[in-house]
Design a protein around this motif. Structure first.
Motif, PDB file in Angstrom:
ATOM      1  N   ARG A 173       0.850  -1.186   0.000  1.00  0.00           N
ATOM      2  CA  ARG A 173       0.000   0.000   0.000  1.00  0.00           C
ATOM      3  C   ARG A 173       0.881   1.229   0.000  1.00  0.00           C
ATOM      4  N   TRP A 174       0.506   2.196  -0.782  1.00  0.00           N
ATOM      5  CA  TRP A 174       1.181   3.471  -0.675  1.00  0.00           C
ATOM      6  C   TRP A 174       0.193   4.589  -0.937  1.00  0.00           C
ATOM      7  N   VAL A 175       0.465   5.719  -0.352  1.00  0.00           N
ATOM      8  CA  VAL A 175      -0.396   6.882  -0.472  1.00  0.00           C
ATOM      9  C   VAL A 175       0.404   7.980  -1.162  1.00  0.00           C
ATOM     10  N   PHE A 220       8.041  -6.584  -7.749  1.00  0.00           N
ATOM     11  CA  PHE A 220       7.895  -5.477  -8.697  1.00  0.00           C
ATOM     12  C   PHE A 220       6.906  -4.437  -8.178  1.00  0.00           C
ATOM     13  N   ALA A 221       5.822  -4.875  -7.574  1.00  0.00           N
ATOM     14  CA  ALA A 221       4.862  -3.933  -6.998  1.00  0.00           C
ATOM     15  C   ALA A 221       5.518  -3.160  -5.849  1.00  0.00           C
ATOM     16  N   GLY A 222       6.322  -3.845  -5.066  1.00  0.00           N
ATOM     17  CA  GLY A 222       7.032  -3.171  -3.972  1.00  0.00           C
ATOM     18  C   GLY A 222       7.992  -2.106  -4.462  1.00  0.00           C
ATOM     19  N   LEU A 223       8.669  -2.371  -5.565  1.00  0.00           N
ATOM     20  CA  LEU A 223       9.568  -1.370  -6.144  1.00  0.00           C
ATOM     21  C   LEU A 223       8.800  -0.151  -6.613  1.00  0.00           C
ATOM     22  N   LYS A 224       7.633  -0.365  -7.227  1.00  0.00           N
ATOM     23  CA  LYS A 224       6.810   0.754  -7.655  1.00  0.00           C
ATOM     24  C   LYS A 224       6.348   1.557  -6.444  1.00  0.00           C
ATOM     25  N   ALA A 225       6.019   0.878  -5.368  1.00  0.00           N
ATOM     26  CA  ALA A 225       5.585   1.571  -4.157  1.00  0.00           C
ATOM     27  C   ALA A 225       6.709   2.460  -3.616  1.00  0.00           C
ATOM     28  N   GLN A 226       7.918   1.938  -3.601  1.00  0.00           N
ATOM     29  CA  GLN A 226       9.056   2.727  -3.122  1.00  0.00           C
ATOM     30  C   GLN A 226       9.301   3.938  -4.024  1.00  0.00           C
ATOM     31  N   GLN A 227       9.164   3.761  -5.311  1.00  0.00           N
ATOM     32  CA  GLN A 227       9.391   4.857  -6.262  1.00  0.00           C
ATOM     33  C   GLN A 227       8.346   5.958  -6.114  1.00  0.00           C
ATOM     34  N   ASN A 228       7.133   5.593  -5.688  1.00  0.00           N
ATOM     35  CA  ASN A 228       6.030   6.539  -5.654  1.00  0.00           C
ATOM     36  C   ASN A 228       5.670   7.009  -4.254  1.00  0.00           C
TER      37      ASN A 228
END
Length: 71
Positions: free
Chosen positions: A4-6, A62-70
């Motif tokens: 999850r990311w906000v 891959f989803a975790g990497l996107k979360a970190q980037q965003n």
């Protein structure tokens, strides 16, 4: 695995996108990018929740990497 990311540090986002993902290693990054592009046409106050229920591939990574980037 629940990722999850906000965006923009809004604790109570006005839009929540929930994306179930299983064996989507080849598609998850594009799916997230497409969801972000679509929602940002309406608001910057959103969160994306990716639910990966034990994919044997690298979907969660891959989803975790996107979360970190965003984040």
């Amino acid at each position: 695995m629940l990722l999850r990311w906000v965006m923009n540090n809004h604790a109570n986002a006005s839009v929540t996108i929930i994306m179930p993902a299983y064996r989507e290693e080849a598609n998850i990054e594009a799916a997230i990018d497409n969801a972000v592009a679509a929602v940002e046409k309406q608001t910057n106050d959103y969160e994306i929740i990716v639910i990966d229920d034990g994919s044997p591939d690298k979907t969660g990574d891959f989803a975790g990497l996107k979360a970190q980037q965003n984040s």
